[in-house]
Design a protein around this motif. Structure first.
Motif, short mmCIF file in Angstrom:
data_model
loop_
_atom_site.label_atom_id
_atom_site.label_comp_id
_atom_site.label_asym_id
_atom_site.label_seq_id
_atom_site.Cartn_x
_atom_site.Cartn_y
_atom_site.Cartn_z
N ARG A 113 0.85 -1.19 0.00
CA ARG A 113 0.00 0.00 0.00
C ARG A 113 0.88 1.24 0.00
N SER A 114 0.44 2.28 -0.69
CA SER A 114 1.24 3.49 -0.76
C SER A 114 1.30 4.21 0.58
N ARG A 115 0.32 3.95 1.44
CA ARG A 115 0.35 4.46 2.81
C ARG A 115 0.45 3.26 3.74
N ARG A 246 9.48 1.76 0.85
CA ARG A 246 8.12 1.25 0.71
C ARG A 246 8.05 0.27 -0.43
N THR A 248 5.82 -1.10 -3.24
CA THR A 248 4.60 -0.67 -3.93
C THR A 248 4.17 -1.66 -5.00
N GLU A 251 0.45 -2.07 -6.15
CA GLU A 251 -0.40 -1.24 -5.30
C GLU A 251 -1.35 -0.40 -6.14
N PRO A 253 -3.87 3.31 -5.99
CA PRO A 253 -3.78 4.61 -5.35
C PRO A 253 -4.22 4.54 -3.90
N ALA A 254 -3.59 5.36 -3.07
CA ALA A 254 -3.95 5.38 -1.65
C ALA A 254 -5.40 5.78 -1.48
#
Length: 255
Positions: A113-115, A246, A248, A251, A253-254
């Motif tokens: 996940r981007s976050r 991170r 990604t 993944e 978009p957040a």
């Protein structure tokens, strides 16, 4: 808000030195006002084998994993700090601990996940090794372990505030029986100092994630009362990584 620690123990014997170290840290944290969730992997009968229901699905990061895994994920999310206490066998953590990472620190939860969901948590890997610092350094064991646990797992999952520390000389068979009690006491004291050094504020109250000034003040206050340095740590074992790597892969978009 009171700091909450997930204390993970990976040893089959309840009377082991590893278990004694975990018990000392548990008492230290609670004695200074923190709360602790003790996750004893052996005592709880955790199954380290990765089966199809918990295998990552690269086409679906929202996959619903097994109930056991989701219960463990909730315990990880609830923690401000994570402390993992384990022996080193064959240059690696016990298989049950690796299996816990395989099943619980899974795609869509701990990475992908981007976050990162685990961002902001602090993580201390506390390893018990039987050899002397010189023997361990010559073999490169700490570097290898750090690459696996700090870079390969912690940073990969968005946890840059992760540290590996080692308690050396934990094999007591070469220590005269009449001196073993003193040696155990030394190691328990060292473990407690390590906790204070590497997770300042773990036993105090936490601040909101955005309150950087309050966080700094808390760390300074704790540091002023914990000036003892670990006697056996080498630079490689005291690495404080600041990169926020991170993963990604696949993944979205957040959100």
């Amino acid at each position: 808000m009171t700091a909450h620690t997930l204390l993970v123990l990976a040893h089959p014997r309840t009377d082991s030195l590893t278990a004694q170290v975990a018990a000392r840290l548990h008492a230290r944290i609670e004695g200074e006002g923190g709360t602790v969730d003790v996750l004893d992997l052996y005592a709880e009968g955790f199954d380290p084998a990765l089966r199809p229901e918990d295998e990552p699905d690269w086409e679906n990061r929202e996959k619903v994993y097994s109930p056991e895994v989701h219960a463990h994920m909730d315990r990880v999310l609830a923690a401000d700090d994570i402390v993992v206490v384990f022996p080193v066998w064959w240059f690696t953590p016990p298989a049950i601990l690796k299996g816990w990472i395989d099943r619980v620190w899974n795609y869509g939860f701990a990475y992908g996940r981007s976050r990162p969901r685990l961002a902001g948590k602090r993580l201390l890997w506390l390893a018990l090794m039987g050899g002397t610092p010189e023997e361990i350094a010559r073999l490169g064991m700490t570097d290898a372990l750090g690459l696996m646990l700090v870079t390969g797992i912690s940073e990969f999952c968005g946890l840059p505030d992760a540290r590996l520390r080692v308690l050396h000389g934990t094999e007591l068979s070469g220590v005269p029986v009449e001196l073993r009690g003193d040696r155990v006491a030394e190691l328990l004291d060292e473990a407690e100092r390590t906790l204070a050094e590497e997770l300042p504020g773990a036993t105090a109250t936490t601040t909101t994630p955005g309150d950087a000034s309050a966080t700094a003040a808390t760390g300074s206050a704790v540091a002023s009362t914990n000036t003892l340095a670990a006697t056996t740590a080498t630079p490689a074992e005291n690495t404080k990584n600041t990169r926020n790597t991170r993963n990604t892969r696949n993944e979205e978009p957040a959100r």
